[in-house]
Design a protein around this motif. Structure first.
Motif, PDB file in Angstrom:
ATOM      1  N   GLU A 187      12.661   2.885  25.555  1.00 58.07           N
ATOM      2  CA  GLU A 187      11.490   2.418  24.805  1.00 58.07           C
ATOM      3  C   GLU A 187      10.780   3.596  24.139  1.00 58.07           C
ATOM      4  OE1 GLU A 187       8.837   0.087  27.243  1.00 58.07           O
ATOM      5  OE2 GLU A 187      10.456  -1.272  27.840  1.00 58.07           O
ATOM      6  N   THR A 188      10.659   4.697  24.859  1.00 54.04           N
ATOM      7  CA  THR A 188      10.054   5.905  24.310  1.00 54.04           C
ATOM      8  C   THR A 188      10.917   6.448  23.171  1.00 54.04           C
ATOM      9  OG1 THR A 188       9.043   6.461  26.428  1.00 54.04           O
ATOM     10  CG2 THR A 188       9.291   8.264  24.825  1.00 54.04           C
ATOM     11  N   LEU A 189      12.220   6.488  23.384  1.00 53.98           N
ATOM     12  CA  LEU A 189      13.149   6.977  22.371  1.00 53.98           C
ATOM     13  C   LEU A 189      13.069   6.180  21.072  1.00 53.98           C
ATOM     14  CD1 LEU A 189      15.559   8.840  21.647  1.00 53.98           C
ATOM     15  CD2 LEU A 189      17.042   7.096  22.666  1.00 53.98           C
ATOM     16  N   ILE A 190      12.984   4.867  21.196  1.00 50.41           N
ATOM     17  CA  ILE A 190      12.954   3.985  20.024  1.00 50.41           C
ATOM     18  C   ILE A 190      11.790   4.340  19.093  1.00 50.41           C
ATOM     19  CG2 ILE A 190      12.496   1.588  19.316  1.00 50.41           C
ATOM     20  CD1 ILE A 190      14.231   0.763  21.760  1.00 50.41           C
ATOM     21  N   GLN A 191      10.688   4.794  19.644  1.00 53.60           N
ATOM     22  CA  GLN A 191       9.533   5.170  18.830  1.00 53.60           C
ATOM     23  C   GLN A 191       9.845   6.343  17.897  1.00 53.60           C
ATOM     24  OE1 GLN A 191       6.222   5.870  21.481  1.00 53.60           O
ATOM     25  NE2 GLN A 191       6.738   4.064  22.703  1.00 53.60           N
ATOM     26  N   HIS A 192      10.942   7.066  18.181  1.00 54.49           N
ATOM     27  CA  HIS A 192      11.283   8.253  17.400  1.00 54.49           C
ATOM     28  C   HIS A 192      12.574   8.062  16.590  1.00 54.49           C
ATOM     29  CE1 HIS A 192       8.116  10.572  19.339  1.00 54.49           C
ATOM     30  NE2 HIS A 192       8.461   9.966  20.462  1.00 54.49           N
ATOM     31  N   LEU A 193      13.044   6.833  16.525  1.00 57.42           N
ATOM     32  CA  LEU A 193      14.283   6.560  15.762  1.00 57.42           C
ATOM     33  C   LEU A 193      13.977   5.805  14.484  1.00 57.42           C
ATOM     34  CD1 LEU A 193      16.711   5.486  18.629  1.00 57.42           C
ATOM     35  CD2 LEU A 193      16.364   7.752  17.661  1.00 57.42           C
ATOM     36  N   LEU A 203       9.720  12.032  32.757  1.00 58.66           N
ATOM     37  CA  LEU A 203      10.815  12.166  31.807  1.00 58.66           C
ATOM     38  C   LEU A 203      10.461  11.521  30.468  1.00 58.66           C
ATOM     39  CD1 LEU A 203      13.775  12.930  31.134  1.00 58.66           C
ATOM     40  CD2 LEU A 203      14.432  10.710  32.099  1.00 58.66           C
ATOM     41  N   SER A 204       9.872  10.332  30.506  1.00 55.97           N
ATOM     42  CA  SER A 204       9.471   9.646  29.272  1.00 55.97           C
ATOM     43  C   SER A 204       8.439  10.464  28.502  1.00 55.97           C
ATOM     44  CB  SER A 204       8.920   8.250  29.581  1.00 55.97           C
ATOM     45  OG  SER A 204       9.954   7.400  29.993  1.00 55.97           O
ATOM     46  N   LYS A 205       7.489  11.056  29.223  1.00 59.36           N
ATOM     47  CA  LYS A 205       6.476  11.890  28.569  1.00 59.36           C
ATOM     48  C   LYS A 205       7.099  13.146  27.964  1.00 59.36           C
ATOM     49  CE  LYS A 205       2.579  10.312  31.327  1.00 59.36           C
ATOM     50  NZ  LYS A 205       1.595  10.635  32.377  1.00 59.36           N
ATOM     51  N   GLN A 206       8.045  13.755  28.682  1.00 52.48           N
ATOM     52  CA  GLN A 206       8.728  14.941  28.159  1.00 52.48           C
ATOM     53  C   GLN A 206       9.528  14.589  26.906  1.00 52.48           C
ATOM     54  OE1 GLN A 206      10.913  16.027  31.711  1.00 52.48           O
ATOM     55  NE2 GLN A 206       9.558  17.764  32.090  1.00 52.48           N
ATOM     56  N   LEU A 207      10.213  13.452  26.944  1.00 51.88           N
ATOM     57  CA  LEU A 207      10.996  13.016  25.793  1.00 51.88           C
ATOM     58  C   LEU A 207      10.093  12.772  24.590  1.00 51.88           C
ATOM     59  CD1 LEU A 207      13.804  12.204  24.712  1.00 51.88           C
ATOM     60  CD2 LEU A 207      13.276   9.867  25.437  1.00 51.88           C
ATOM     61  N   ASP A 208       8.982  12.110  24.809  1.00 48.72           N
ATOM     62  CA  ASP A 208       8.042  11.834  23.727  1.00 48.72           C
ATOM     63  C   ASP A 208       7.557  13.142  23.096  1.00 48.72           C
ATOM     64  OD1 ASP A 208       6.478   9.966  22.159  1.00 48.72           O
ATOM     65  OD2 ASP A 208       4.729  10.632  23.312  1.00 48.72           O
ATOM     66  N   ALA A 209       7.198  14.110  23.922  1.00 50.90           N
ATOM     67  CA  ALA A 209       6.716  15.399  23.409  1.00 50.90           C
ATOM     68  C   ALA A 209       7.834  16.147  22.676  1.00 50.90           C
ATOM     69  CB  ALA A 209       6.170  16.247  24.555  1.00 50.90           C
ATOM     70  N   LEU A 210       9.046  16.094  23.221  1.00 51.11           N
ATOM     71  CA  LEU A 210      10.180  16.795  22.620  1.00 51.11           C
ATOM     72  C   LEU A 210      10.527  16.253  21.237  1.00 51.11           C
ATOM     73  CD1 LEU A 210      12.515  18.860  23.074  1.00 51.11           C
ATOM     74  CD2 LEU A 210      13.809  16.968  24.095  1.00 51.11           C
ATOM     75  N   LEU A 211      10.420  14.941  21.069  1.00 49.98           N
ATOM     76  CA  LEU A 211      10.828  14.311  19.817  1.00 49.98           C
ATOM     77  C   LEU A 211       9.696  14.143  18.815  1.00 49.98           C
ATOM     78  CD1 LEU A 211      13.195  11.516  21.193  1.00 49.98           C
ATOM     79  CD2 LEU A 211      13.699  13.930  20.719  1.00 49.98           C
ATOM     80  N   SER A 212       8.490  14.379  19.246  1.00 51.37           N
ATOM     81  CA  SER A 212       7.318  14.167  18.406  1.00 51.37           C
ATOM     82  C   SER A 212       7.416  14.957  17.102  1.00 51.37           C
ATOM     83  CB  SER A 212       6.057  14.577  19.165  1.00 51.37           C
ATOM     84  OG  SER A 212       4.923  14.281  18.397  1.00 51.37           O
ATOM     85  N   GLY A 213       7.260  14.247  15.996  1.00 53.59           N
ATOM     86  CA  GLY A 213       7.224  14.872  14.681  1.00 53.59           C
ATOM     87  C   GLY A 213       8.583  15.091  14.036  1.00 53.59           C
ATOM     88  N   GLU A 214       9.673  14.797  14.761  1.00 51.40           N
ATOM     89  CA  GLU A 214      11.014  14.999  14.176  1.00 51.40           C
ATOM     90  C   GLU A 214      11.607  13.652  13.770  1.00 51.40           C
ATOM     91  OE1 GLU A 214      13.974  15.915  12.356  1.00 51.40           O
ATOM     92  OE2 GLU A 214      12.962  17.683  13.185  1.00 51.40           O
TER      93      GLU A 214
END
Length: 159
Positions: A153-159, A18-29
């Motif tokens: 933690e993964t989400l925070i990298q994209h906020l 799930l963390s990997k999917q979230l990272d890929a989904l949010l990458s670049g946005e």
């Protein structure tokens, strides 16, 4: 006992995926609301036996409803009030096996029976919470808490 270990190991692996999917989904946005919207949709798809998943964001010293999946929800929550406000005040995740037994629980959906809230902490400041409700008693485990903290933690990298 081995069955429990296998179930927890399987759940740990699912959270890692799930963390990997979230990272890929949010990458670049870079947009906060786009990322939280997609995160809530992904979490809603991931979990079974839940009736609400979403975010509250800190604004002017209180939590304000952010992107979510589920029925309409409470819009504003004061720090220290309810499960979400208590998680902000303590700066720690809270698992509530029975929301009716939690002092000061704020009822947004009468069907909710258990809840888990994970604070979103960036640069040592709580910027919001991830909130997940279930219509089942005792739905969330320590494995869920640990897994969701890693997801945040993964989400925070994209906020």
């Amino acid at each position: 006992m081995s069955t429990t270990v296998n179930v927890n190991e399987d759940l740990d692996k699912k959270y890692e995926l799930l963390s990997k999917q979230l990272d890929a989904l949010l990458s670049g946005e870079p947009n906060l609301y786009a990322n939280l919207s997609n995160a809530s949709a992904l979490l809603n798809q991931f979990f079974d036996r839940i009736n609400w998943v979403g975010f509250y964001l800190m604004e002017d010293g209180e939590l304000v409803l952010g992107p979510f999946q589920g029925l309409p929800a409470c819009v504003r929550i004061q720090v220290g009030k309810g499960v979400c406000g208590t998680a902000v005040e303590r700066k720690e995740s809270i698992i509530v096996p029975d929301v009716e037994a939690f002092p000061g629980h704020i009822v947004c959906d009468a069907a909710s029976r258990s809840e888990i809230v994970v604070p979103i902490i960036k640069n040592d400041e709580v910027i919001g919470v991830l909130d997940i409700d279930s219509p089942e008693l005792d739905r969330f485990s320590e494995t869920d808490r640990i897994g969701l903290e890693k997801v945040v933690e993964t989400l925070i990298q994209h906020l």
